[in-house]
Design a protein around this motif. Structure first.
Motif, PDB file in Angstrom:
ATOM      1  N   THR A  39       0.827  -1.208   0.000  1.00 47.00           N
ATOM      2  CA  THR A  39       0.000   0.000   0.000  1.00 47.00           C
ATOM      3  C   THR A  39       0.859   1.256   0.000  1.00 47.00           C
ATOM      4  N   ILE A  40       1.877   1.287   0.854  1.00 48.48           N
ATOM      5  CA  ILE A  40       2.761   2.457   0.944  1.00 48.48           C
ATOM      6  C   ILE A  40       3.525   2.655  -0.363  1.00 48.48           C
ATOM      7  N   LEU A  41       4.095   1.577  -0.890  1.00 51.53           N
ATOM      8  CA  LEU A  41       4.896   1.671  -2.110  1.00 51.53           C
ATOM      9  C   LEU A  41       4.049   2.055  -3.319  1.00 51.53           C
ATOM     10  N   SER A  42       2.899   1.389  -3.472  1.00 47.04           N
ATOM     11  CA  SER A  42       2.048   1.672  -4.630  1.00 47.04           C
ATOM     12  C   SER A  42       1.455   3.069  -4.563  1.00 47.04           C
ATOM     13  N   ALA A  43       1.117   3.544  -3.357  1.00 50.24           N
ATOM     14  CA  ALA A  43       0.589   4.904  -3.215  1.00 50.24           C
ATOM     15  C   ALA A  43       1.655   5.931  -3.583  1.00 50.24           C
ATOM     16  N   THR A  44       2.890   5.685  -3.190  1.00 52.02           N
ATOM     17  CA  THR A  44       3.982   6.602  -3.530  1.00 52.02           C
ATOM     18  C   THR A  44       4.179   6.698  -5.037  1.00 52.02           C
ATOM     19  N   VAL A  45       4.186   5.539  -5.699  1.00 61.11           N
ATOM     20  CA  VAL A  45       4.373   5.515  -7.151  1.00 61.11           C
ATOM     21  C   VAL A  45       3.160   6.115  -7.869  1.00 61.11           C
ATOM     22  N   SER A  46       1.969   5.766  -7.412  1.00 60.62           N
ATOM     23  CA  SER A  46       0.750   6.182  -8.095  1.00 60.62           C
ATOM     24  C   SER A  46       0.507   7.682  -8.003  1.00 60.62           C
ATOM     25  N   LEU A  47       0.843   8.277  -6.869  1.00 60.37           N
ATOM     26  CA  LEU A  47       0.644   9.718  -6.717  1.00 60.37           C
ATOM     27  C   LEU A  47       1.523  10.508  -7.680  1.00 60.37           C
ATOM     28  N   VAL A  48       2.651   9.917  -8.085  1.00 61.35           N
ATOM     29  CA  VAL A  48       3.528  10.565  -9.047  1.00 61.35           C
ATOM     30  C   VAL A  48       3.134  10.211 -10.485  1.00 61.35           C
ATOM     31  N   ALA A  49       2.805   8.938 -10.719  1.00 61.38           N
ATOM     32  CA  ALA A  49       2.544   8.470 -12.083  1.00 61.38           C
ATOM     33  C   ALA A  49       1.149   8.831 -12.581  1.00 61.38           C
ATOM     34  N   GLU A  50       0.164   8.857 -11.696  1.00 60.23           N
ATOM     35  CA  GLU A  50      -1.206   9.148 -12.095  1.00 60.23           C
ATOM     36  C   GLU A  50      -1.439  10.660 -12.035  1.00 60.23           C
ATOM     37  N   LYS A  51      -1.477  11.281 -13.193  1.00 55.43           N
ATOM     38  CA  LYS A  51      -1.592  12.736 -13.274  1.00 55.43           C
ATOM     39  C   LYS A  51      -3.027  13.231 -13.135  1.00 55.43           C
ATOM     40  N   ASP A  52      -3.982  12.378 -13.460  1.00 51.32           N
ATOM     41  CA  ASP A  52      -5.387  12.784 -13.436  1.00 51.32           C
ATOM     42  C   ASP A  52      -5.947  12.623 -12.024  1.00 51.32           C
ATOM     43  N   ALA A  53      -6.309  13.749 -11.396  1.00 42.64           N
ATOM     44  CA  ALA A  53      -6.855  13.687 -10.034  1.00 42.64           C
ATOM     45  C   ALA A  53      -8.228  13.028 -10.002  1.00 42.64           C
ATOM     46  N   ASN A  54      -8.958  13.101 -11.103  1.00 44.42           N
ATOM     47  CA  ASN A  54     -10.294  12.493 -11.152  1.00 44.42           C
ATOM     48  C   ASN A  54     -10.234  10.966 -11.159  1.00 44.42           C
ATOM     49  N   ALA A  55      -9.053  10.411 -11.468  1.00 44.29           N
ATOM     50  CA  ALA A  55      -8.924   8.953 -11.499  1.00 44.29           C
ATOM     51  C   ALA A  55      -9.106   8.342 -10.122  1.00 44.29           C
ATOM     52  N   TRP A  56      -8.886   9.137  -9.074  1.00 40.82           N
ATOM     53  CA  TRP A  56      -9.012   8.629  -7.709  1.00 40.82           C
ATOM     54  C   TRP A  56     -10.450   8.657  -7.206  1.00 40.82           C
ATOM     55  N   LYS A  57     -11.352   9.259  -7.984  1.00 42.15           N
ATOM     56  CA  LYS A  57     -12.754   9.312  -7.590  1.00 42.15           C
ATOM     57  C   LYS A  57     -13.483   8.073  -8.100  1.00 42.15           C
ATOM     58  N   LEU A  58     -14.158   7.400  -7.206  1.00 38.65           N
ATOM     59  CA  LEU A  58     -14.863   6.168  -7.557  1.00 38.65           C
ATOM     60  C   LEU A  58     -16.354   6.339  -7.345  1.00 38.65           C
TER      61      LEU A  58
END
Length: 354
Positions: free
Chosen positions: A218-237
């Motif tokens: 969770t910690i590692l993937s969140a660190t990578v994803s916050l940098v790699a995923e540029k679209d803020a709307n992608a986190w909305k479910l």
């Protein structure tokens, strides 16, 4: 005689595994980011595993968690994070059917890594080693056939299923790229098994290892994803298939599947459990053709048959080595740890507690 209840559980797990690939493919085709999927599914899995750990270890003691074990679990979490990313990227670019076929490469890569790390002995004068070596080459050849050779269509997609087929399956131009990521995932998964065996040998608390590993992922993937995923709307479910895919992955892939595989291995041994992997490939092909309207191509059929043949050659070689170990009277993990390879030791350990 082996209990049919274990067989029923393993068949059910393979069906659910194919269902997971299909649901996640549908969600990613609809716009769900694979980065978001990994982060959210592991966060949700922590809430599943945490109360289970408290309940399980409430009346039973667990080994002491040392700093060195935590370091090992961190490495395991890093490998698991990479494996999950590669798996979902591969499914996004290909199909659930290809994902189920390529996962059969894992036994071959596990054997290669075990030989390199000296956890397994390779003696080409012995028939079992010959079978495992040839089977590994056949596995890789089958994967290349599925990935690179399409061939003639064997089945025709019904017109009523064309819309669903277009929603689930990717463009054929990305097929090879998806196959590459799925092959890398198989290598990473094999490495995951090697590291897991290294950890369990000194810290035999599978549920705690799974929980701590999930926290690191969770910690590692969140660190990578916050940098790699540029679209803020992608986190909305929303209450759609995205939420279903995340819940399915958290409850099944990260939590339930691991626990049930451990239970089945303790009862019947790792060879018995691994024999069900080709069944997942068959289920994927049948469900893809009948339910999703997937077109069955000659390359997929020939490659799948080649992978199954190589897979069972590796399994047969492992079974012969296990019989040779049993004939030599080795029945304890601790007493044989300096005499036979680690993977055989793990097999003996599981058999002792069965």
């Amino acid at each position: 005689m082996w209990s049919p209840s274990v067989t029923q559980v393993m068949v059910t797990l393979e069906v659910l595994d194919v269902g997971l690939n299909t649901v996640t493919k549908a969600a990613m085709s609809g716009g769900l980011s694979h980065f978001v999927l990994v982060v959210y599914s592991n966060i949700l899995a922590i809430f599943f595993l945490l109360p289970c750990s408290f309940i399980f270890y409430r009346k039973s003691s667990r080994p002491q968690l040392t700093r060195h074990i935590v370091y090992r679990i961190f490495i395991l979490g890093l490998v698991s994070c990479c494996g999950q990313m590669f798996n979902y990227i591969g499914i996004e670019y290909s199909s659930p059917t290809l994902a189920s076929a390529m996962i059969d490469l894992t036994p071959g890569f596990t054997f290669l890594l075990a030989v390199i790390s000296r956890m397994e002995n390779l003696d080409l004068r012995v028939q079992s080693s010959q079978a495992k070596s040839i089977g590994t080459l056949v596995l890789i050849t089958g994967a290349l056939i599925v990935t690179l050779y399409k061939g003639l269509p064997i089945t025709v997609v019904p017109s009523t299923k064309k819309l669903l087929k277009g929603f689930i399956l990717s463009s054929q131009s990305h097929w090879a790229l998806g196959g590459f990521f799925l092959a890398v995932h198989s290598v990473v998964l094999a490495l995951y098994y090697i590291i897991q065996a290294w950890i369990i040998r000194d810290y035999p608390a599978e549920l705690m290892v799974t929980l701590i590993c999930c926290i690191f992922v969770t910690i590692l993937s969140a660190t990578v994803s916050l940098v790699a995923e540029k679209d803020a709307n992608a986190w909305k479910l929303g209450p759609n298939i995205d939420l279903m895919a995340i819940g399915y992955s958290a409850a099944f892939a990260v939590s339930l599947r691991s626990a049930l595989h451990t239970w089945a291995i303790k009862k019947k041994g790792p060879v018995y459990v691994s024999m069900f992997k080709p069944l997942g490939m068959v289920i994927a092909i049948v469900s893809g053709v009948t339910l999703l309207g997937d077109t069955l191509y000659l390359g997929s059929l020939v490659g799948a048959a080649t992978i199954a043949l190589g897979f069972y050659a590796v399994i047969w070689g492992q079974a012969q080595e296990k019989l040779r170990v049993d004939d030599n009277g080795i029945g304890s993990f601790k007493s044989s740890s300096q005499k036979v390879p680690l993977l055989q030791n793990m097999t003996c350990k599981y058999r002792t507690f069965a």
